[in-house]
Scaffold this motif. Structure first.
Motif, short mmCIF file in Angstrom:
data_model
loop_
_atom_site.label_atom_id
_atom_site.label_comp_id
_atom_site.label_asym_id
_atom_site.label_seq_id
_atom_site.Cartn_x
_atom_site.Cartn_y
_atom_site.Cartn_z
N SER A 132 -24.18 -33.06 22.35
CA SER A 132 -23.66 -31.78 22.85
C SER A 132 -22.45 -32.06 23.72
N GLY A 133 -22.13 -31.12 24.59
CA GLY A 133 -21.02 -31.31 25.51
C GLY A 133 -21.45 -31.84 26.86
N GLY A 134 -22.75 -32.09 27.03
CA GLY A 134 -23.26 -32.60 28.29
C GLY A 134 -23.16 -34.11 28.40
N PHE A 162 -13.73 -37.62 27.85
CA PHE A 162 -14.05 -36.41 27.08
C PHE A 162 -14.59 -35.37 28.06
N VAL A 163 -14.24 -34.13 27.83
CA VAL A 163 -14.63 -33.05 28.74
C VAL A 163 -16.15 -32.99 28.91
N TRP A 164 -16.57 -32.71 30.11
CA TRP A 164 -17.98 -32.45 30.40
C TRP A 164 -18.17 -30.94 30.43
N GLU A 165 -19.03 -30.44 29.59
CA GLU A 165 -19.21 -28.98 29.46
C GLU A 165 -19.51 -28.31 30.79
N LYS A 166 -20.24 -28.98 31.65
CA LYS A 166 -20.62 -28.40 32.94
C LYS A 166 -19.42 -28.16 33.85
N ARG A 223 -16.08 -28.42 32.66
CA ARG A 223 -14.99 -27.93 31.82
C ARG A 223 -13.74 -28.81 31.88
N VAL A 224 -13.86 -30.01 32.45
CA VAL A 224 -12.72 -30.92 32.52
C VAL A 224 -13.18 -32.34 32.19
N LYS A 225 -12.22 -33.22 31.93
CA LYS A 225 -12.52 -34.64 31.74
C LYS A 225 -12.86 -35.25 33.10
N MET A 226 -13.81 -36.17 33.12
CA MET A 226 -14.28 -36.73 34.38
C MET A 226 -13.42 -37.91 34.82
N THR A 227 -12.12 -37.65 34.90
CA THR A 227 -11.17 -38.68 35.31
C THR A 227 -10.60 -38.30 36.68
N LYS A 228 -9.47 -38.84 37.03
CA LYS A 228 -8.90 -38.69 38.37
C LYS A 228 -8.83 -37.22 38.83
N GLN A 263 -12.93 -33.25 40.42
CA GLN A 263 -13.59 -32.21 41.22
C GLN A 263 -12.65 -31.03 41.47
N ILE A 264 -11.41 -31.35 41.83
CA ILE A 264 -10.43 -30.29 42.10
C ILE A 264 -10.10 -29.53 40.83
N ARG A 265 -9.85 -30.28 39.76
CA ARG A 265 -9.51 -29.64 38.49
C ARG A 265 -10.66 -28.77 37.98
N SER A 266 -11.90 -29.22 38.22
CA SER A 266 -13.05 -28.46 37.77
C SER A 266 -13.18 -27.14 38.54
#
Length: 344
Positions: free
Chosen positions: A22-24, A234-238, A240-245, A248-251
């Motif tokens: 899934s996206g999780g 790859f984006v994390w569905e929870k 909605r953004v990639k878990m890179t630099k 948290q702010i982008r999410s």
């Protein structure tokens, strides 16, 4: 070790690996770690509303790992007609609509060539926490939280609470094992189900990790970053953004945009919420055939409610007549369950 125990069992019998995706994070890491360990003959399966994050993300990951991939879109809504089939398969242990497209997808596969169905079930609960505050996580358990509906007033045996030392353990057993894992009853009509997160040794280890390290997936994300960094691209569905630099702010920015969109849809466009893998209320409001089917099933089987207590009958009838689509489907689950018990 937990991954190896599962995937080696497939190899022992000469089966291909059937792996949910899934996206999780959880199903992603099961598939990813297994692939990294050499279990590459995987078929990844996924299902959700067409175009939702779960489809986009799972498709990208499966392509990156070079796995076979099958996606079932749920916009035909045909799984909502399977009330008695699902109730029969899961013994009315949980809502009939909980597995969504899982039953129909498994039914369409040639299960003779696959071994276990590998899932990521309860990963979130064990490598992170059910509650965000430590005081609440370890407080005394109580009934009535995080339910599908607050419409129906249920009575429970209070002695159940005494079996669990805190809210987290209570949630793992009652919401995790009895809720999330109730889909095993359905899946086991086709094959056996497994999740590395349900490996008893791994579970024991996870629950010894200090709360602060588990909270908000802290240790989980650091482990992925150190051992499998590509999985974070790859984006994390929870979120909605990639878990890179600066994720948290982008999410936060992304999720604010989602909330604004939802408010506009709800109050300006008068449209039901659609930004989810299963937009039940939207489907119900848009599809006359679904509304007609649910209402017809209720009318034709309402008599089975007579087997219940008068107070329950009254509540259930009011719940169906005056509530939303999910409440209506909860009622139909109950009716199908009573029907299964009393019809000879």
């Amino acid at each position: 070790k937990a991954v190896k125990r599962e995937f080696e069992k497939d190899k022992e019998y000469g089966y291909k690996h059937l792996v949910d995706l899934s996206g999780g994070l959880d199903s992603r890491m099961v598939s990813w770690v297994a692939n990294d360990m050499g279990y590459k003959e995987q078929l990844n399966i996924s299902y959700c509303k067409e175009g939702y994050y779960d489809e986009k993300i799972s498709k990208e990951i499966a392509k990156y790992l070079n796995h076979e991939y099958i996606f079932k879109y749920l916009d035909d809504k045909k799984f909502l007609y399977d009330i008695e089939e699902i109730t029969d398969k899961n013994f009315c242990a949980a809502t009939y609509f909980g597995i969504t497209g899982g039953n129909r997808l498994l039914k369409s596969l040639n299960m003779k060539i696959f071994g276990l169905e590998h899932t990521g079930q309860l990963g979130d609960a064990l490598l992170s926490t059910y509650y965000q505050e430590k005081e609440e996580n370890f407080s005394v358990p109580k009934f009535g939280e995080k339910g599908y509906s607050n419409y129906f007033e249920c009575e429970f045996d209070e002695s159940i609470l005494k079996k669990h030392k805190n809210k987290e353990v209570f949630a793992i057993y009652e919401r995790g094992f009895l809720g999330v894992c109730s889909t095993h009853f359905i899946r086991q009509n086709y094959t056996e189900v497994s999740s590395p997160f349900l490996d008893i040794d791994f579970m024991d280890m996870c629950l010894t990790i200090p709360f602060e390290l588990r909270k908000n997936h802290n240790l989980y994300l650091k482990w992925i970053e150190k051992k499998y960094p590509d999985a974070l691209h790859f984006v994390w569905e929870k979120t909605r953004v990639k878990m890179t630099k600066c994720w948290q702010i982008r999410s936060k920015i992304k999720l604010i945009g989602v909330k604004i969109k939802h408010i506009i849809e709800k109050y300006v466009m008068k449209k039901q919420y659609t930004d989810t893998m299963n937009p039940f209320e939207y489907w119900y409001s848009q599809d006359e055939k679904i509304r007609e089917f649910l209402n017809t099933y209720y009318r034709e089987n309402e008599e089975y409610l007579m087997q219940l207590e008068n107070n329950d009958i009254s509540q259930i009838k009011n719940m169906f007549e005056h509530s939303n689509a999910i409440d209506k489907m909860l009622v139909l689950t109950a009716i199908a369950g009573v029907k299964k018990i009393y019809v000879k």
